[in-house]
Write a protein that holds these residues in place. Structure first.
Motif, PDB file in Angstrom:
ATOM      1  N   GLU A  94      -7.139  -8.742  -9.125  1.00  0.00           N
ATOM      2  CA  GLU A  94      -5.791  -8.574  -9.697  1.00  0.00           C
ATOM      3  C   GLU A  94      -4.691  -8.940  -8.707  1.00  0.00           C
ATOM      4  O   GLU A  94      -3.567  -9.217  -9.111  1.00  0.00           O
ATOM      5  CB  GLU A  94      -5.591  -7.124 -10.136  1.00  0.00           C
ATOM      6  N   ASP A  95      -5.032  -8.915  -7.424  1.00  0.00           N
ATOM      7  CA  ASP A  95      -4.032  -9.244  -6.406  1.00  0.00           C
ATOM      8  C   ASP A  95      -3.939 -10.744  -6.145  1.00  0.00           C
ATOM      9  O   ASP A  95      -3.215 -11.179  -5.241  1.00  0.00           O
ATOM     10  CB  ASP A  95      -4.367  -8.527  -5.086  1.00  0.00           C
ATOM     11  N   MET A 234     -15.675 -14.468  -8.059  1.00  0.00           N
ATOM     12  CA  MET A 234     -15.944 -13.820  -9.343  1.00  0.00           C
ATOM     13  C   MET A 234     -15.944 -12.306  -9.127  1.00  0.00           C
ATOM     14  O   MET A 234     -16.222 -11.853  -8.009  1.00  0.00           O
ATOM     15  CB  MET A 234     -17.311 -14.256  -9.862  1.00  0.00           C
ATOM     16  N   PRO A 235     -15.659 -11.533 -10.182  1.00  0.00           N
ATOM     17  CA  PRO A 235     -15.662 -10.079 -10.015  1.00  0.00           C
ATOM     18  C   PRO A 235     -17.041  -9.558  -9.614  1.00  0.00           C
ATOM     19  O   PRO A 235     -18.058 -10.099 -10.042  1.00  0.00           O
ATOM     20  CB  PRO A 235     -15.266  -9.552 -11.398  1.00  0.00           C
ATOM     21  N   ASN A 250     -18.546 -10.436   6.048  1.00  0.00           N
ATOM     22  CA  ASN A 250     -18.680 -10.316   4.589  1.00  0.00           C
ATOM     23  C   ASN A 250     -17.568  -9.465   3.996  1.00  0.00           C
ATOM     24  O   ASN A 250     -16.887  -8.703   4.702  1.00  0.00           O
ATOM     25  CB  ASN A 250     -20.048  -9.727   4.211  1.00  0.00           C
ATOM     26  N   PHE A 251     -17.387  -9.622   2.691  1.00  0.00           N
ATOM     27  CA  PHE A 251     -16.503  -8.731   1.944  1.00  0.00           C
ATOM     28  C   PHE A 251     -16.986  -8.709   0.512  1.00  0.00           C
ATOM     29  O   PHE A 251     -17.818  -9.529   0.109  1.00  0.00           O
ATOM     30  CB  PHE A 251     -15.027  -9.202   2.015  1.00  0.00           C
ATOM     31  N   SER A 252     -16.487  -7.759  -0.273  1.00  0.00           N
ATOM     32  CA  SER A 252     -16.871  -7.660  -1.680  1.00  0.00           C
ATOM     33  C   SER A 252     -15.662  -7.800  -2.588  1.00  0.00           C
ATOM     34  O   SER A 252     -14.526  -7.543  -2.171  1.00  0.00           O
ATOM     35  CB  SER A 252     -17.540  -6.308  -1.956  1.00  0.00           C
ATOM     36  N   VAL A 253     -15.941  -8.208  -3.820  1.00  0.00           N
ATOM     37  CA  VAL A 253     -14.890  -8.301  -4.827  1.00  0.00           C
ATOM     38  C   VAL A 253     -15.130  -7.172  -5.822  1.00  0.00           C
ATOM     39  O   VAL A 253     -16.263  -6.983  -6.288  1.00  0.00           O
ATOM     40  CB  VAL A 253     -14.955  -9.658  -5.570  1.00  0.00           C
ATOM     41  N   LYS A 254     -14.103  -6.408  -6.099  1.00  0.00           N
ATOM     42  CA  LYS A 254     -14.209  -5.287  -7.030  1.00  0.00           C
ATOM     43  C   LYS A 254     -14.747  -5.754  -8.390  1.00  0.00           C
ATOM     44  O   LYS A 254     -14.357  -6.827  -8.875  1.00  0.00           O
ATOM     45  CB  LYS A 254     -12.805  -4.683  -7.211  1.00  0.00           C
ATOM     46  N   ALA A 255     -15.596  -4.951  -8.985  1.00  0.00           N
ATOM     47  CA  ALA A 255     -16.174  -5.303 -10.299  1.00  0.00           C
ATOM     48  C   ALA A 255     -15.070  -5.302 -11.358  1.00  0.00           C
ATOM     49  O   ALA A 255     -14.053  -4.622 -11.217  1.00  0.00           O
ATOM     50  CB  ALA A 255     -17.255  -4.307 -10.662  1.00  0.00           C
TER      51      ALA A 255
END
Ligand code: OOG
Ligand code: MG
Length: 258
Positions: A94-95, A234-235, A250-255
């Motif tokens: 969303e950001d 992608m989410p 590394n990093f993650s993308v919120k679902a």
């Protein structure tokens, strides 16, 4: 629109994660020089909101990136502290407008650097080297732009994730780079794809900044540019970059919300 109004337009688009039409197609055909002026004016707005300069990122330092975007001139953008995501951290789509990730190499500056320098002189100004992922996010519709458009939009700068810093005397001319989404390889490259040696991106930054009377500062980060094409996020995914001998980040993308 004057340059200040254009700066407000691109800054607000980045702040609100809203897409805007390409300047060059909306009646604002800028020269490259004016585009860098817009970039400086738009970053001034960020500094006024409390953001602090963190360094510089280079764009189009590999064939893969030039081919993907159809542009072939080295450009640069400004990084701020707010753009830094911690290693292992999480972002929210969303950001962003339509973010993409790129495998990169980051340099931490030990001293100021400016003007035409040899790769060796550039390396002597480096404190440490790290694997890094850049999250680029053009504010232009469909991620399409010409050179002045993208420069005015701070060279698509959005976020960066930097891994552990390693010694600067490490050999980095030809390191394997693997970018994975959830453990599946999405891009494979080599640090050699970055101008033959990533330190050339640092020397290039030094020379380009000097053209505008600017310098790289001690303590700043220099992002050398994507070694491969950029890949859309992608989410819900985890993004990991492994660089031979240098380590991982590394990093993650919120679902997605259901
Ligand atoms: C421009 C930014 C290019 C790189 O590493 O080459 C860049 C873009 O492709 O949107 O960050
Ligand atoms: Mg990049």
């Amino acid at each position: 629109m004057n340059l200040n109004q254009i700066a407000e337009l691109v800054d607000t688009a980045a702040l609100d994660a809203n897409e805007i039409p390409q300047l060059s197609q909306a009646g604002s055909e800028l020269t490259l020089e004016q585009a860098y002026e817009v970039q400086a004016l738009s970053l001034k707005r960020r500094y006024e909101r409390g953001e602090v300069p963190l360094g510089i990122k280079m764009g189009f330092t590999s064939r893969a990136k030039m081919v993907q975007m159809g542009l072939d001139e080295m450009i640069w953008g400004r990084l701020t502290d707010k753009m830094l995501i911690e290693d292992g951290g999480e972002i929210d789509l969303e950001d962003y407008v339509h973010p993409r990730v790129e495998p990169e190499i980051a340099f931490l500056m030990k001293r100021d650097l400016s003007g035409k320098v040899s790769p060796l002189q550039a390396l002597e100004a480096v404190e440490a080297i790290a694997p890094a992922i850049e999250i680029i996010d053009s504010r232009y519709k469909a991620f399409k732009f010409n050179l002045p458009d993208v420069v005015a939009d701070n060279t698509s700068s959005s976020s960066l994730v930097v891994g552990q810093w390693a010694r600067p005397d490490m050999e980095i001319s030809n390191l394997g780079m693997v970018m994975e989404f959830d453990g599946k390889t999405v891009e494979i490259g080599s640090s050699a794809a970055i101008l033959g040696h990533p330190v050339r991106a640092l020397a290039g930054a030094s020379a380009l900044l000097a053209e505008q009377g600017l310098a790289l500062k001690a303590g700043w980060i220099l992002m050398a540019g994507g070694a491969t094409a950029a890949v859309p996020l992608m989410p819900g995914i985890n993004v990991r970059l492994s660089v031979q001998n240098l380590g991982r980040v590394n990093f993650s993308v919120k679902a997605a919300q259901v």
